[in-house]
Design a protein around this motif. Structure first.
Motif, PDB file in Angstrom:
ATOM      1  N   ALA A 151       8.857  57.151 -14.593  1.00  0.00           N
ATOM      2  CA  ALA A 151       9.429  58.489 -14.356  1.00  0.00           C
ATOM      3  C   ALA A 151      10.950  58.387 -14.171  1.00  0.00           C
ATOM      4  O   ALA A 151      11.707  59.224 -14.692  1.00  0.00           O
ATOM      5  N   TYR A 152      11.395  57.362 -13.455  1.00  0.00           N
ATOM      6  CA  TYR A 152      12.828  57.122 -13.256  1.00  0.00           C
ATOM      7  C   TYR A 152      13.526  56.879 -14.595  1.00  0.00           C
ATOM      8  O   TYR A 152      14.611  57.405 -14.859  1.00  0.00           O
ATOM      9  N   ALA A 153      12.871  56.096 -15.447  1.00  0.00           N
ATOM     10  CA  ALA A 153      13.445  55.811 -16.768  1.00  0.00           C
ATOM     11  C   ALA A 153      13.535  57.084 -17.611  1.00  0.00           C
ATOM     12  O   ALA A 153      14.534  57.305 -18.318  1.00  0.00           O
ATOM     13  N   THR A 154      12.529  57.911 -17.518  1.00  0.00           N
ATOM     14  CA  THR A 154      12.520  59.161 -18.285  1.00  0.00           C
ATOM     15  C   THR A 154      13.712  60.034 -17.899  1.00  0.00           C
ATOM     16  O   THR A 154      14.355  60.654 -18.758  1.00  0.00           O
ATOM     17  N   LYS A 156      16.490  59.028 -17.086  1.00  0.00           N
ATOM     18  CA  LYS A 156      17.674  58.414 -17.666  1.00  0.00           C
ATOM     19  C   LYS A 156      17.600  58.355 -19.194  1.00  0.00           C
ATOM     20  O   LYS A 156      18.371  57.634 -19.836  1.00  0.00           O
ATOM     21  N   ASN A 157      16.618  59.096 -19.767  1.00  0.00           N
ATOM     22  CA  ASN A 157      16.434  59.143 -21.225  1.00  0.00           C
ATOM     23  C   ASN A 157      16.129  57.764 -21.831  1.00  0.00           C
ATOM     24  O   ASN A 157      16.587  57.432 -22.928  1.00  0.00           O
ATOM     25  N   VAL A 158      15.388  56.977 -21.088  1.00  0.00           N
ATOM     26  CA  VAL A 158      14.912  55.683 -21.592  1.00  0.00           C
ATOM     27  C   VAL A 158      13.395  55.782 -21.733  1.00  0.00           C
ATOM     28  O   VAL A 158      12.691  56.037 -20.760  1.00  0.00           O
ATOM     29  N   ASP A 159      12.904  55.611 -22.957  1.00  0.00           N
ATOM     30  CA  ASP A 159      11.465  55.689 -23.211  1.00  0.00           C
ATOM     31  C   ASP A 159      10.785  54.346 -22.938  1.00  0.00           C
ATOM     32  O   ASP A 159      11.413  53.284 -23.041  1.00  0.00           O
ATOM     33  N   PHE A 160       9.493  54.409 -22.638  1.00  0.00           N
ATOM     34  CA  PHE A 160       8.701  53.216 -22.355  1.00  0.00           C
ATOM     35  C   PHE A 160       7.485  53.114 -23.262  1.00  0.00           C
ATOM     36  O   PHE A 160       6.795  54.107 -23.495  1.00  0.00           O
ATOM     37  N   GLY A 169      -4.640  51.593 -12.314  1.00  0.00           N
ATOM     38  CA  GLY A 169      -4.978  52.352 -11.115  1.00  0.00           C
ATOM     39  C   GLY A 169      -5.598  53.683 -11.518  1.00  0.00           C
ATOM     40  O   GLY A 169      -5.993  53.888 -12.673  1.00  0.00           O
ATOM     41  N   ASP A 170      -5.657  54.610 -10.567  1.00  0.00           N
ATOM     42  CA  ASP A 170      -6.254  55.925 -10.856  1.00  0.00           C
ATOM     43  C   ASP A 170      -5.395  56.736 -11.820  1.00  0.00           C
ATOM     44  O   ASP A 170      -5.898  57.616 -12.524  1.00  0.00           O
ATOM     45  N   GLU A 171      -4.092  56.437 -11.830  1.00  0.00           N
ATOM     46  CA  GLU A 171      -3.164  57.198 -12.682  1.00  0.00           C
ATOM     47  C   GLU A 171      -2.482  56.251 -13.673  1.00  0.00           C
ATOM     48  O   GLU A 171      -2.158  55.117 -13.328  1.00  0.00           O
ATOM     49  N   ILE A 172      -2.293  56.740 -14.888  1.00  0.00           N
ATOM     50  CA  ILE A 172      -1.613  55.966 -15.925  1.00  0.00           C
ATOM     51  C   ILE A 172      -0.157  56.439 -16.001  1.00  0.00           C
ATOM     52  O   ILE A 172       0.112  57.644 -15.952  1.00  0.00           O
ATOM     53  N   PRO A 173       0.820  55.538 -16.095  1.00  0.00           N
ATOM     54  CA  PRO A 173       2.221  55.970 -16.208  1.00  0.00           C
ATOM     55  C   PRO A 173       2.430  56.893 -17.412  1.00  0.00           C
ATOM     56  O   PRO A 173       1.768  56.743 -18.449  1.00  0.00           O
ATOM     57  N   LYS A 174       3.353  57.813 -17.273  1.00  0.00           N
ATOM     58  CA  LYS A 174       3.616  58.779 -18.353  1.00  0.00           C
ATOM     59  C   LYS A 174       4.637  58.191 -19.341  1.00  0.00           C
ATOM     60  O   LYS A 174       5.757  58.686 -19.487  1.00  0.00           O
ATOM     61  N   ALA A 175       4.217  57.112 -19.990  1.00  0.00           N
ATOM     62  CA  ALA A 175       5.041  56.461 -21.003  1.00  0.00           C
ATOM     63  C   ALA A 175       4.726  57.068 -22.366  1.00  0.00           C
ATOM     64  O   ALA A 175       3.756  57.818 -22.522  1.00  0.00           O
TER      65      ALA A 175
END
Length: 561
Positions: A151-154, A156-160, A169-175
């Motif tokens: 989320a921090y990278a997003t 800063k306009n850096v995609d993952f 875990g229970d949640e998957i990063p929003k990459a």
């Protein structure tokens, strides 16, 4: 030690397979125990084919990952290949970066500093990407729990793009894409790839639009095989195919970095065991003692002489690492005794000046002494960081999950994990972990088990029998080297304790009236010398002994009674 004989396979299937393969029933029994029940199964097992490698686009989000990378190439974007500092991470970074450089010039690599940044995706790494105009990060062997960091990278306009194999875990990063076969919504046919294996699937997918086939990616398999061996993932399914062919690359045409390590060790032909104990520790030593960048530079070096220089430096790191882990292990053992904790269900130790790079090794060493789930803590910044290791059959990841009220972050596998916590929570965590393990572990698991494939007589061990056992390699979890039991053997009278401190046992054993003896070596069994005066039972594996150019079958003793 607990000696456990594996259940017998179906008699009819064993007899049918023995006849089809023209092997004895013991071999057929061992194969059937491993779910190899037909001629076709055996053919695929003994001759793993690259045709068995799955279509990478069966992995969820693979199409999204490829599309984002192709967009980056088309727009001339800068791509940062980011990975963990262990063998799996550094081989994965080396693999993906070296392939991407063949299709795009703007590629750089980033390995986080074990001490300044810790495990996994880091804010420092994201800041580095942003400050240096990288608009895409490909994270390998980490990232599945990096929700806040993505989320921090997003922002800063850096995609993952995340390529991981650890438990989500229970949640998957929003990459942009999350490649992980352990995702519940992923139907990829094999979910035990290592991080480097997931990276391999990514470059395989990228190659498909460039008319590249699996044959074009064979030169990368030395890295994949090294990661599979080092990360101790199951040696079955796709992993076994990749490791089998990767081992051929290691022995025939390895990249300069691996060639330089082999050159240092003077070995001529390596088995997967040699990869585990020779290549992997040296790659790991760079990240443990200095910085994981050294390992990536070694593994991507195009000039052999330069690679030899890197390997020589890493050899020194590895020697330093050995001295350090022995010293810390000794201190940890003293701490357990001083705290009167020899009889607990867990080992949890801490000293603030212990070297963070070797605490995982120390945890494994402690398990050799006290066979139970183990955590070794050290100070890391203003937090405490630990490596966790478990015993066969016990899920340490789930045990940590039950203690998460005292943990800041954790991740890993069933048998190995890492975590951080606040210093004030150490004692509470330690007590809770002991409580959880005591309540949930099957007490039998606290005694080391030797799993025996078959009980045989020594006369069954023929050159053909041994040759077939050797062809079952590469060995690893889910395809371990077969272990045998033989009853009522005797030593020929020349048995002795060997080694500088007499800790090993060297015997020549025979059975019954058959006076054919087998050279046998039992590492760490020197104290069992008293048992060899009369008949005794042995459990062992088979190996080849080469002495003065002569080859013979040797028994690797695991225990005797």
């Amino acid at each position: 030690m607990r000696w456990t004989l594996k259940p017998k396979a179906d008699k009819e299937k064993v007899e049918k397979l023995a006849k089809e393969l023209q092997v004895d029933k013991t071999i057929a029994e061992i194969l059937c125990q491993r779910n190899i029940e037909t001629f076709e199964d055996a053919k695929n097992y003994f001759r793993p084919s690259l045709d068995e490698i799955h279509d990478p686009f069966l992995m969820k989000d693979m199409d999204l990952a490829v599309a984002r990378i192709e967009k980056a190439i088309a727009n001339n974007e800068n791509i940062l290949v980011f990975g963990d500092y262990d063998v799996d991470g550094t081989t994965a970074v080396s693999l993906v970066a070296s392939y991407l450089k063949t299709i795009h010039p703007n590629i750089a690599t980033y390995i986080p500093d074990r001490y300044a940044e810790g495990y996994g995706v880091s804010y420092m790494g994201i800041d580095f990407a942003h400050d240096n105009d990288f608009s895409l990060i490909i994270a390998l062997d980490c990232g599945i729990k990096a929700i806040d960091k993505v989320a921090y990278a997003t922002e800063k306009n850096v995609d993952f793009i995340i390529c991981d194999h650890h438990k989500p875990g229970d949640e998957i990063p929003k990459a942009v894409a999350v490649l992980n076969a352990k995702r519940e919504d992923c139907t990829y046919p094999f979910d035990e790839l290592c991080g480097c294996g997931v990276g391999f699937k990514l470059i395989q997918a990228l190659g498909s639009s460039r008319d590249q086939t699996i044959e074009d990616f064979i030169p990368y398999l030395d890295l994949v095989a090294t990661a599979i061996a080092a990360d101790i993932v199951p040696m079955n399914g796709e992993n076994r195919v990749l490791a089998y062919h990767g081992l051929q690359v290691i022995n025939q045409s390895p990249r300069n970095g691996i060639k330089a390590i082999i050159h240092q060790t003077k070995k001529t032909e390596l088995t997967i065991t040699d990869v585990v104990f020779t290549i992997a520790p040296r790659i790991n030593a760079a990240g443990r003692m200095k910085h994981g960048n050294y390992a990536v530079e070694l593994l991507t070096e195009m000039d052999f002489d330069s690679a030899v220089e890197f390997a020589a430096a890493i050899e020194i790191f590895n020697a330093d690492r050995k001295d350090l882990d022995k010293k810390i292990t000794d201190q940890a053992l003293i701490q357990i005794i001083d705290n009167e904790e020899e009889d607990r269900f867990t080992s949890v130790v801490f000293q603030e000046d212990w070297h963070k790079g070797v605490i995982g090794i120390v945890a494994s060493r402690l398990i050799e002494k006290y066979y139970r789930p183990t955590l070794v803590f050290t100070k890391s910044g203003d937090k405490l960081a630990a490596s966790a290791r478990s015993v066969k059959g016990f899920d340490v990841y789930n045990a940590l999950h039950a203690c998460e009220e005292f943990i800041e972050q954790f991740g890993g596998h069933k048998y190995a994990a890492g975590l951080t916590l606040a210093p004030e929570n150490y004692e509470n965590f330690k007590n809770k972990f002991e409580e959880v393990v005591k309540a949930t572990i099957d007490k039998e698991l606290l005694t080391p088990e030797i799993s025996i494939d078959a009980e045989i007589d020594l006369l069954e061990i023929t050159p053909k029998f041994f040759r077939i056992i050797q062809q079952m390699a590469p060995f690893g979890p889910m395809n371990m080297r077969p272990t045998f039991k033989t009853s009522c053997v005797r030593d020929n009278g020349y048995g002795k304790q060997v080694g500088a401190d007499k800790t090993h046992l060297k015997l020549n054993v025979f059975q019954g009236d058959n006076k054919r003896t087998f050279n046998s070596i039992g590492f760490g069994l020197g104290d069992k010398m008293e048992f060899v005066q009369n008949d005794f039972d042995i459990v062992y594996g088979l190996d080849e002994n080469i002495w003065n150019g002569n080859k013979s079958i040797q028994l690797l003793l695991k225990d005797l009674k």
